[in-house]
Design a protein around this motif. Sequence first.
Motif, PDB file in Angstrom:
ATOM      1  N   LEU A   1      -5.132   1.021   6.945  1.00 38.73           N
ATOM      2  CA  LEU A   1      -5.060   2.128   5.995  1.00 38.73           C
ATOM      3  C   LEU A   1      -6.083   3.203   6.343  1.00 38.73           C
ATOM      4  O   LEU A   1      -5.771   4.401   6.341  1.00 38.73           O
ATOM      5  CB  LEU A   1      -5.302   1.609   4.572  1.00 38.73           C
ATOM      6  CG  LEU A   1      -5.353   2.661   3.460  1.00 38.73           C
ATOM      7  CD1 LEU A   1      -4.004   3.361   3.317  1.00 38.73           C
ATOM      8  CD2 LEU A   1      -5.775   2.024   2.127  1.00 38.73           C
TER       9      LEU A   1
ATOM     10  N   GLN B   1       0.830  -1.211   0.000  1.00 43.92           N
ATOM     11  CA  GLN B   1       0.000   0.000   0.000  1.00 43.92           C
ATOM     12  C   GLN B   1       0.860   1.255   0.000  1.00 43.92           C
ATOM     13  O   GLN B   1       0.547   2.236  -0.681  1.00 43.92           O
ATOM     14  CB  GLN B   1      -0.927  -0.005   1.217  1.00 43.92           C
ATOM     15  CG  GLN B   1      -2.041  -1.033   1.149  1.00 43.92           C
ATOM     16  CD  GLN B   1      -2.825  -1.112   2.448  1.00 43.92           C
ATOM     17  OE1 GLN B   1      -2.527  -0.437   3.419  1.00 43.92           O
ATOM     18  NE2 GLN B   1      -3.844  -1.959   2.470  1.00 43.92           N
ATOM     19  N   LEU B   2       1.952   1.229   0.755  1.00 49.03           N
ATOM     20  CA  LEU B   2       2.843   2.387   0.798  1.00 49.03           C
ATOM     21  C   LEU B   2       3.551   2.601  -0.533  1.00 49.03           C
ATOM     22  O   LEU B   2       3.880   3.735  -0.900  1.00 49.03           O
ATOM     23  CB  LEU B   2       3.871   2.215   1.916  1.00 49.03           C
ATOM     24  CG  LEU B   2       3.328   2.280   3.351  1.00 49.03           C
ATOM     25  CD1 LEU B   2       4.429   1.966   4.353  1.00 49.03           C
ATOM     26  CD2 LEU B   2       2.725   3.661   3.644  1.00 49.03           C
ATOM     27  N   ARG B   3       3.789   1.509  -1.262  1.00 54.00           N
ATOM     28  CA  ARG B   3       4.450   1.628  -2.567  1.00 54.00           C
ATOM     29  C   ARG B   3       3.471   1.932  -3.696  1.00 54.00           C
ATOM     30  O   ARG B   3       3.886   2.284  -4.795  1.00 54.00           O
ATOM     31  CB  ARG B   3       5.205   0.335  -2.888  1.00 54.00           C
ATOM     32  CG  ARG B   3       6.445   0.117  -2.042  1.00 54.00           C
ATOM     33  CD  ARG B   3       7.340  -0.945  -2.676  1.00 54.00           C
ATOM     34  NE  ARG B   3       6.653  -2.226  -2.763  1.00 54.00           N
ATOM     35  CZ  ARG B   3       6.792  -3.209  -1.867  1.00 54.00           C
ATOM     36  NH1 ARG B   3       7.571  -3.029  -0.802  1.00 54.00           N
ATOM     37  NH2 ARG B   3       6.167  -4.352  -2.031  1.00 54.00           N
ATOM     38  N   ASP B   4       2.180   1.782  -3.417  1.00 56.39           N
ATOM     39  CA  ASP B   4       1.154   2.027  -4.434  1.00 56.39           C
ATOM     40  C   ASP B   4       0.947   3.533  -4.576  1.00 56.39           C
ATOM     41  O   ASP B   4       0.314   4.178  -3.737  1.00 56.39           O
ATOM     42  CB  ASP B   4      -0.160   1.349  -4.023  1.00 56.39           C
ATOM     43  CG  ASP B   4      -1.196   1.342  -5.143  1.00 56.39           C
ATOM     44  OD1 ASP B   4      -1.200   2.307  -5.941  1.00 56.39           O
ATOM     45  OD2 ASP B   4      -1.996   0.401  -5.206  1.00 56.39           O
ATOM     46  N   ARG B   5       1.476   4.114  -5.634  1.00 54.35           N
ATOM     47  CA  ARG B   5       1.422   5.567  -5.787  1.00 54.35           C
ATOM     48  C   ARG B   5      -0.003   6.085  -5.954  1.00 54.35           C
ATOM     49  O   ARG B   5      -0.329   7.172  -5.487  1.00 54.35           O
ATOM     50  CB  ARG B   5       2.274   6.001  -6.994  1.00 54.35           C
ATOM     51  CG  ARG B   5       3.766   5.805  -6.765  1.00 54.35           C
ATOM     52  CD  ARG B   5       4.564   6.472  -7.852  1.00 54.35           C
ATOM     53  NE  ARG B   5       5.996   6.371  -7.590  1.00 54.35           N
ATOM     54  CZ  ARG B   5       6.925   6.921  -8.359  1.00 54.35           C
ATOM     55  NH1 ARG B   5       6.558   7.595  -9.458  1.00 54.35           N
ATOM     56  NH2 ARG B   5       8.199   6.801  -8.052  1.00 54.35           N
TER      57      ARG B   5
ATOM     58  N   SER C   1      -4.926   6.985   7.651  1.00 53.24           N
ATOM     59  CA  SER C   1      -5.251   8.161   6.829  1.00 53.24           C
ATOM     60  C   SER C   1      -6.190   9.112   7.566  1.00 53.24           C
ATOM     61  O   SER C   1      -5.971  10.338   7.579  1.00 53.24           O
ATOM     62  CB  SER C   1      -5.869   7.723   5.497  1.00 53.24           C
ATOM     63  OG  SER C   1      -7.009   6.905   5.703  1.00 53.24           O
TER      64      SER C   1
ATOM     65  N   LEU D   1      -1.479   6.184  -2.537  1.00 50.33           N
ATOM     66  CA  LEU D   1      -0.806   7.220  -1.767  1.00 50.33           C
ATOM     67  C   LEU D   1      -1.328   8.603  -2.130  1.00 50.33           C
ATOM     68  O   LEU D   1      -1.681   9.402  -1.249  1.00 50.33           O
ATOM     69  CB  LEU D   1       0.701   7.139  -1.995  1.00 50.33           C
ATOM     70  CG  LEU D   1       1.549   8.189  -1.261  1.00 50.33           C
ATOM     71  CD1 LEU D   1       1.385   8.042   0.244  1.00 50.33           C
ATOM     72  CD2 LEU D   1       3.014   8.061  -1.659  1.00 50.33           C
ATOM     73  N   TRP D   2      -1.404   8.887  -3.427  1.00 52.72           N
ATOM     74  CA  TRP D   2      -1.889  10.204  -3.853  1.00 52.72           C
ATOM     75  C   TRP D   2      -3.374  10.381  -3.559  1.00 52.72           C
ATOM     76  O   TRP D   2      -3.823  11.494  -3.247  1.00 52.72           O
ATOM     77  CB  TRP D   2      -1.615  10.411  -5.338  1.00 52.72           C
ATOM     78  CG  TRP D   2      -0.177  10.727  -5.629  1.00 52.72           C
ATOM     79  CD1 TRP D   2       0.759   9.914  -6.202  1.00 52.72           C
ATOM     80  CD2 TRP D   2       0.504  11.944  -5.304  1.00 52.72           C
ATOM     81  NE1 TRP D   2       1.972  10.538  -6.266  1.00 52.72           N
ATOM     82  CE2 TRP D   2       1.855  11.794  -5.733  1.00 52.72           C
ATOM     83  CE3 TRP D   2       0.120  13.142  -4.705  1.00 52.72           C
ATOM     84  CZ2 TRP D   2       2.802  12.803  -5.569  1.00 52.72           C
ATOM     85  CZ3 TRP D   2       1.064  14.148  -4.543  1.00 52.72           C
ATOM     86  CH2 TRP D   2       2.381  13.977  -4.977  1.00 52.72           C
TER      87      TRP D   2
ATOM     88  N   LEU E   1      -3.627  11.120   0.162  1.00 49.58           N
ATOM     89  CA  LEU E   1      -3.145  12.485   0.399  1.00 49.58           C
ATOM     90  C   LEU E   1      -4.160  13.516  -0.085  1.00 49.58           C
ATOM     91  O   LEU E   1      -4.367  14.549   0.577  1.00 49.58           O
ATOM     92  CB  LEU E   1      -1.802  12.691  -0.302  1.00 49.58           C
ATOM     93  CG  LEU E   1      -0.586  12.018   0.333  1.00 49.58           C
ATOM     94  CD1 LEU E   1       0.656  12.245  -0.515  1.00 49.58           C
ATOM     95  CD2 LEU E   1      -0.367  12.527   1.754  1.00 49.58           C
TER      96      LEU E   1
END
Length: 332
Positions: free
Chosen positions: A142, A23-27, A146, A30-31, A34
Motif C-alpha cells: 500500500l 484495502q481497495l474496497r476500503d473507501r 500510493s 482509498l480517499w 487519494l
Amino acid sequence: MPELLPSLSSSVTTIALRDAREQLRDRFLLWAVLSLVVAAIVSAVTGAIALHGDAATYAMARDQLLALGRDASSIAPPEFYPLKLLRGTIEQIEIMGAVIALIAGYRAAAAERGRQTLALILTRPMPHWTYKLAKLIGGLSLAAASLGIAFAAMAALLPLISGVALTGGDLLRLALAWGAGVLYLSALFTLGFGLSLWAKSPASGLIYAFALWILVVLVAPQIGDTMDPDNQVAGGVFAQLSVPRAEQDRIKAGFAGYESFRNGIEVASVTKHFERFTFAILGIKDTYTGTPIADVMADKRGDLLFLFFFSLGLGGLVLLRPINPDRLTKEN
C-alpha cells in the motif's frame, strides 16, 4: 522442509492478495490515500508554477539581448533545481502519510478481530508469523503503490509545468526518496498493526500508536528544532550577524555538549531521519543542492540505515511476538 516452504509461500500470497482486495474496497483508505497524493501533487505544482515564471523571465531577458545583437552569454544562465520544490510533498508524507499508515495498520488488525475470523485463521496448520508477514507485505505494498503514484505524477508534472526538464540523476533522486518514504510509512503501518493486534482492543492499540506518533513525529523533532538557536532567526543567527566561519566553529565548539543533547533528541525520531535523508537527496537543504548523489549517500548513509533497521526491527518484533488465540475467541 522442501514441501513446507511452497505451502507457507502460498498461504502468505493468499492472505496478502485478500488483504490487498480489502484495502481497495476500503473507501476510507482509498480517499485518504487519494487525499495524500493530491496534497503532495498540489504542493509541488504550486512551486512549479513559480519556477516557470523564473525560467520565463530568464528566457525573455536572453531573447531581448539577442534581439539587440548582443551576446547572451553576458547573462549567466541560472541553475534551476526543480526537486527543491518537493519540500511540501515530503512534509505531507511526514505528517499526513504517517497518520494514514497508522490507521491502515489499525484497520488491518481490527478487520480480522471485529469479524472474529482471526482466531479461525490461526487454527489452520501454519505458523502465526505467516499471517502477520502477509499483513505486513500488504501494508508495504500500500505504501509503495500510493507513494509510487505520487512521485510518478510529480516526475511528469514538474517539467511540464515548470518548463525545466528532469535529468536522469533527478529521476534517481526521486526513486531514492520514494524508497525512503516506503520504509518510513511501512514502519508506521507495522506500529499501528502490531499495537492493534496485541492490545486488549484494537481501539486501544490505535490510541497507543497515536500517542507514540505524537511523541516521535511531532514532539521530538519540534523540541530539537526549538532548541537550535540558528532556527530562531530567518537565515540563521550567524548569517544575520555576519559571523565568520572560523568564529562560528569556535562558538559551536564551546556548546558541543548542548548540541549533542539537542541533536540526540532529534535523531530519536524516525521522522527526522526520513526528513534529513530526503531533504539532502532532493537538494531541498541548501547545503546539498547540486551535490553529487554519491556524496549525499555517503554523508546520509546513517539516516537511510536507521530507516531500514527501524522498519526491519519493528517488523521482526511483530513477527516474533505470538498471538494468543484463546484471548481472541473471548472478544465481544
